[in-house]
Design a protein around this motif. Structure first.
Motif, PDB file in Angstrom:
ATOM      1  N   LYS A  74       0.586  -0.797  -0.292  1.00 34.83           N
ATOM      2  CA  LYS A  74      -0.509  -0.341   0.075  1.00 34.83           C
ATOM      3  C   LYS A  74       0.983   1.419   0.327  1.00 34.83           C
ATOM      4  N   SER A  75       0.655   2.005  -1.007  1.00 33.34           N
ATOM      5  CA  SER A  75       0.805   3.514  -0.622  1.00 33.34           C
ATOM      6  C   SER A  75       0.539   4.350  -0.259  1.00 33.34           C
ATOM      7  N   SER A  76       1.001   5.290   0.029  1.00 31.65           N
ATOM      8  CA  SER A  76       0.103   6.564   0.395  1.00 31.65           C
ATOM      9  C   SER A  76       1.285   7.964   0.794  1.00 31.65           C
ATOM     10  N   PRO A  77       0.186   9.638   0.543  1.00 35.40           N
ATOM     11  CA  PRO A  77       0.456  10.039   0.002  1.00 35.40           C
ATOM     12  C   PRO A  77       0.637  11.113   1.722  1.00 35.40           C
ATOM     13  N   LEU A  78       1.814  12.110   1.587  1.00 39.61           N
ATOM     14  CA  LEU A  78       1.886  12.526   3.153  1.00 39.61           C
ATOM     15  C   LEU A  78       1.485  14.183   2.610  1.00 39.61           C
ATOM     16  N   LYS A  79       1.384  14.751   3.694  1.00 37.42           N
ATOM     17  CA  LYS A  79       1.610  15.791   3.744  1.00 37.42           C
ATOM     18  C   LYS A  79       2.623  16.642   5.167  1.00 37.42           C
ATOM     19  N   THR A  85       7.094  17.868  10.698  1.00 35.63           N
ATOM     20  CA  THR A  85       6.895  16.195  11.274  1.00 35.63           C
ATOM     21  C   THR A  85       5.854  16.135  10.127  1.00 35.63           C
ATOM     22  N   TYR A  86       5.949  14.746   9.565  1.00 32.72           N
ATOM     23  CA  TYR A  86       4.949  14.168   8.438  1.00 32.72           C
ATOM     24  C   TYR A  86       3.460  13.275   8.750  1.00 32.72           C
ATOM     25  N   ARG A  87       2.309  14.052   8.437  1.00 36.14           N
ATOM     26  CA  ARG A  87       0.475  13.855   8.780  1.00 36.14           C
ATOM     27  C   ARG A  87       0.531  12.790   7.499  1.00 36.14           C
ATOM     28  N   SER A  88      -0.385  12.068   7.994  1.00 41.12           N
ATOM     29  CA  SER A  88      -1.371  11.332   6.760  1.00 41.12           C
ATOM     30  C   SER A  88      -2.274  12.840   5.592  1.00 41.12           C
ATOM     31  N   LYS A  89      -2.173  12.715   4.207  1.00 43.82           N
ATOM     32  CA  LYS A  89      -3.026  13.352   3.658  1.00 43.82           C
ATOM     33  C   LYS A  89      -4.644  12.691   3.633  1.00 43.82           C
ATOM     34  N   GLU A  90      -4.426  11.597   3.785  1.00 46.44           N
ATOM     35  CA  GLU A  90      -5.603  11.168   3.946  1.00 46.44           C
ATOM     36  C   GLU A  90      -5.963  10.000   4.717  1.00 46.44           C
ATOM     37  N   ARG A  91      -6.501   9.038   4.485  1.00 44.78           N
ATOM     38  CA  ARG A  91      -7.543   8.201   5.632  1.00 44.78           C
ATOM     39  C   ARG A  91      -7.044   6.793   4.364  1.00 44.78           C
ATOM     40  N   LEU A  92      -6.779   5.869   5.019  1.00 40.10           N
ATOM     41  CA  LEU A  92      -5.570   5.190   3.373  1.00 40.10           C
ATOM     42  C   LEU A  92      -6.362   4.026   3.327  1.00 40.10           C
ATOM     43  N   VAL A  93      -7.303   3.389   2.419  1.00 41.81           N
ATOM     44  CA  VAL A  93      -8.037   2.488   1.612  1.00 41.81           C
ATOM     45  C   VAL A  93      -7.547   1.432   1.549  1.00 41.81           C
ATOM     46  N   LEU A  94      -7.594  -0.045   1.643  1.00 45.24           N
ATOM     47  CA  LEU A  94      -7.862  -1.198   1.225  1.00 45.24           C
ATOM     48  C   LEU A  94      -8.884  -2.103   0.785  1.00 45.24           C
ATOM     49  N   LEU A 125       6.007  11.795   0.169  1.00 43.10           N
ATOM     50  CA  LEU A 125       5.359  13.270  -0.084  1.00 43.10           C
ATOM     51  C   LEU A 125       4.499  14.148  -1.133  1.00 43.10           C
ATOM     52  N   TYR A 126       3.329  14.422  -1.118  1.00 46.38           N
ATOM     53  CA  TYR A 126       2.354  14.793  -1.862  1.00 46.38           C
ATOM     54  C   TYR A 126       2.385  16.596  -2.368  1.00 46.38           C
ATOM     55  N   GLU A 127       3.029  16.831  -3.798  1.00 46.78           N
ATOM     56  CA  GLU A 127       3.323  18.412  -3.735  1.00 46.78           C
ATOM     57  C   GLU A 127       2.474  17.982  -5.076  1.00 46.78           C
ATOM     58  N   LYS A 128       1.533  18.966  -4.395  1.00 50.61           N
ATOM     59  CA  LYS A 128      -0.261  19.514  -5.732  1.00 50.61           C
ATOM     60  C   LYS A 128       0.567  19.556  -6.868  1.00 50.61           C
ATOM     61  N   GLU A 129       1.756  20.170  -7.268  1.00 48.75           N
ATOM     62  CA  GLU A 129       2.341  21.125  -8.757  1.00 48.75           C
ATOM     63  C   GLU A 129       3.120  19.678  -9.206  1.00 48.75           C
ATOM     64  N   GLN A 212      -7.987   8.122   8.639  1.00 47.78           N
ATOM     65  CA  GLN A 212      -6.605   8.427   9.233  1.00 47.78           C
ATOM     66  C   GLN A 212      -6.081   9.129   9.823  1.00 47.78           C
ATOM     67  N   GLY A 213      -6.617   9.216  11.215  1.00 50.94           N
ATOM     68  CA  GLY A 213      -5.637   9.671  12.086  1.00 50.94           C
ATOM     69  C   GLY A 213      -4.836   7.906  12.762  1.00 50.94           C
ATOM     70  N   TYR A 214      -5.700   6.442  12.715  1.00 49.49           N
ATOM     71  CA  TYR A 214      -4.279   5.728  12.510  1.00 49.49           C
ATOM     72  C   TYR A 214      -3.632   5.389  11.743  1.00 49.49           C
ATOM     73  N   VAL A 215      -4.053   6.168  10.248  1.00 51.20           N
ATOM     74  CA  VAL A 215      -2.635   5.836  10.101  1.00 51.20           C
ATOM     75  C   VAL A 215      -1.523   7.351  10.145  1.00 51.20           C
ATOM     76  N   ASN A 216      -1.662   7.476  10.772  1.00 54.00           N
ATOM     77  CA  ASN A 216      -0.432   9.134  11.771  1.00 54.00           C
ATOM     78  C   ASN A 216      -0.087   8.822  12.967  1.00 54.00           C
ATOM     79  N   HIS A 217      -0.984   7.605  13.834  1.00 51.14           N
ATOM     80  CA  HIS A 217      -0.497   6.816  14.485  1.00 51.14           C
ATOM     81  C   HIS A 217       0.508   5.818  13.706  1.00 51.14           C
TER      82      HIS A 217
END
Length: 465
Positions: A74-79, A85-94, A125-129, A212-217
Motif C-alpha cells: 500500500k502506498s499513501s501520500p504525506l503532507k 513533521t509528516y502527517r497522512s494526507k488521507e485515510r488508507l483505503v484497503l 510526499l504529495y506536492e500539488k504542482e 486518517q488518525g490511525y494512519v498518523n499513528h
C-alpha cells in the motif's frame, strides 16, 4: 510480468528491496522502465509503483499482492507540517467490501484479514504542482497490528458486518467504528451503487479503510522522529481480552464520577487548574481516563474522535449551539456534498461530555460516543445544499437593519432542526471572499460563517437518548 529483483516468497527480501526506495523518486528508480512503456502521465502513484518497481500488474485480487509471503503493498501520500513533521494526507483505503459475501465471513477468515494482515507501507510526499514521478518517498516499513489495536479493529469489523446483516449497508458510516472504517469508494453516480443481501435498497460501494488518525499513528511509530505526545487509556492489551470494547472501557471510567461537581472531580485528582483556561475540561477528561495532562489521548486520535464538552442548562438544553470550523465560500461552491468537509465531520465519531448547571455548580451528568444517524445526515445535507445555492446565486443578504446589522438568507434554526449557518468570526471585518457578488449589497466579501449543530438537536438526539 517483469522479472522480480527480489524473492517474492520472502517477506524480508521484499522489504529489503522496498527500502531502497527511501528518499528516492519514481523517476530515479523506474526511469528506463517507464520510458520503455511510453508513460504519458496516466495512472496513479500506487499503480506505477506496482508495475514499474515491483514488477507486477496492478489488480484487484482477493489475495495479498505478494501472496506467497502474505504481504499487501500500500502506498499513501504525506503532507509536511510547518514544524517539519509528516502527517497522512488521507485515510488508507484497503479492499472493497463485498456486501453479498461479507456477511458469511468471520473476522479471522474475512477478506479484510486475508488481504491486510501484513502490510508493506510506502509513504510519499504529495506536492500539488509536481508530476507523480517526482514525489519523494519518505517512509518505507512493514506494519502488523499491535494486539491492543487488533482487538479494536476486530470489533469495528463486527460492527460493519452487523449493519450489512441488518440490511443497512446503505447507512454505513465511518462514524460507526473506531480504527477500521467503511469509506465510500468510486464515484457518487448510480454506477457506484451495489446490491446488498438483506435489503432491496442499493448501497454505495465502500471499502475497508484505516482512518486518517490511525494512519498518523502508524507514521509516528515507523518514523520514530516525534516526541511522545500521546497517553493511552489502555496500557495493557490484556484489558481488552475480557471482551469489553474500547467504548465500554471508557464509559466505565466515567461512571463513578456521574453527579459529581467539577470541584469534587478536580479535588479527587488533586488538580490545580485555571477554570478560564481553554484546556480546563480537557484536563478533567484526561484525568478520568488516566491520561497525563497535556497529552493527546492515543485511542481517540487513532479513531479521529471529535471530543465535545457541552454545558447544559437546568432544563437540559445546551447553553450554546455546537460550532464547526469555518467554511470558505469560494471552496464550498466548487465541492460536491460527498466530498464536503461538513459531511466528513458529520460522519465522524464524537465523544460528548455533558455537564449540567445545578445552581452555580457544574455537575458531570453523562458521556456518550455518538455518530449522526443516516436520516439526520440527509437532513443536514439540506442545510448544506441551501447554503451553496445562496452563494451561487448571490442571494446572501436579506436585509440591512438601521443599526447596520445584516440578516442573511442562510439556513436558520427555525427552518432546520438539525443544523444551521451563522457567523463565526472575530468581527464583521473578519471575512472570506464570495464567489458571486451579493445582489442586495454588491459585497464581494462576507463575514466568516460556519455550520452549527442546533442546541435543541443536541439535547433531543444525543443527550436525552
Amino acid at each position: 510480468m517483469l522479472r522480480f529483483m527480489f524473492d517474492a516468497r520472502s517477506a524480508s527480501s521484499i522489504l529489503e528491496f522496498a527500502k531502497k526506495l527511501k528518499n528516492k523518486k519514481l523517476r530515479e528508480v523506474c526511469s528506463k522502465l517507464i520510458e520503455q512503456h511510453t508513460y504519458k502521465g496516466k495512472g496513479n502513484f500506487g499503480q506505477l509503483l506496482e508495475k514499474y518497481y515491483f514488477g507486477y500488474e496492478p489488480n484487484s485480487a482477493a489475495s495479498p499482492d505478494f501472496e506467497e509471503a502474505g504481504i499487501e503493498l500500500k502506498s499513501s501520500p504525506l503532507k509536511k507540517l510547518k514544524n517539519g513533521t509528516y502527517r497522512s494526507k488521507e485515510r488508507l483505503v484497503l479492499n472493497i467490501i463485498n456486501y453479498l459475501e461479507a456477511h458469511k465471513e468471520t473476522f479471522n477468515k474475512s477478506s479484510f484479514w486475508k488481504k491486510n494482515a501484513h502490510l508493506l507501507l510506502i509513504f510519499y510526499l504529495y506536492e500539488k504542482e509536481s508530476d507523480i514521478l517526482d514525489y519523494e518517498i519518505k517512509l518505507v516499513a512493514e506494519w502488523q497490528y499491535p494486539e491492543e489495536d487488533l482487538k479494536v479493529m476486530a470489533h469495528d469489523w463486527e460492527v460493519i458486518n452487523q449493519k450489512i446483516k441488518s440490511g443497512k449497508a446503505h447507512e454505513l458510516s465511518e462514524g460507526d467504528t473506531f480504527y477500521l472504517g467503511a469509506c465510500t469508494k468510486g464515484s457518487t453516480a448510480a454506477k457506484s451503487l451495489r446490491s446488498q443481501p438483506f435489503s432491496t435498497e442499493l448501497a454505495k460501494q465502500r471499502a475497508y479503510c484505516l482512518k486518517q488518525g490511525y494512519v498518523n499513528h502508524i507514521i509516528a511509530q515507523i518514523s520514530e522522529s516525534e516526541e511522545d505526545i500521546y497517553g493511552k487509556i489502555i496500557e495493557q492489551p490484556s484489558i481488552l481480552v475480557t471482551g469489553n470494547s474500547l467504548q465500554e472501557i471508557v464509559l466505565a471510567k466515567f461512571e463513578p464520577f456521574y453527579e459529581k461537581s467539577v470541584e469534587e472531580i478536580t479535588e479527587y485528582f488533586r488538580l490545580d487548574l485555571n477554570k478560564n483556561a481553554k484546556n480546563y475540561f480537557a484536563s478533567i477528561t484526561n484525568s478520568i481516563l488516566g491520561v497525563q495532562l497535556g497529552k493527546r489521548i492515543a485511542e481517540f486520535e487513532k479513531a479521529d474522535i471529535i471530543v465535545k464538552t457541552v454545558r447544559l442548562k437546568e432544563n437540559n438544553l445546551p447553553k450554546e449551539d455546537i460550532s464547526f470550523p469555518n467554511f470558505k465560500y469560494e471552496e464550498i461552491v466548487d465541492t460536491d456534498w460527498d466530498n464536503s468537509d461538513f459531511k466528513h465531520i458529520l460522519e465522524s465519531k464524537f465523544f460528548f461530555v455533558f455537564y449540567q448547571f445545578k445552581g452555580q455548580k457544574l455537575v458531570l451528568k453523562k458521556v456518550r460516543f455518538w455518530n449522526m444517524p443516516y436520516a439526520d445526515i440527509l437532513k443536514a445535507k439540506l442545510v448544506w445544499d441551501d447554503t451553496v445555492a445562496c452563494l451561487k446565486e448571490g442571494r446572501i443578504v436579506k436585509e440591512v437593519l438601521a443599526n447596520g446589522k445584516r440578516k442573511s438568507y442562510f439556513p436558520n434554526k427555525s427552518n432546520y432542526k438539525v443544523s444551521h449557518v451563522r457567523p463565526h468570526a472575530k468581527n464583521n471585518a473578519d471575512t472570506y471572499p464570495l464567489p458571486v457578488a451579493d445582489k442586495l449589497t454588491g459585497l464581494m466579501v462576507y463575514t466568516k460563517h460556519c455550520f452549527w449543530l442546533n442546541a435543541g438537536y443536541v439535547r433531543d438526539a444525543i443527550y436525552l437518548i
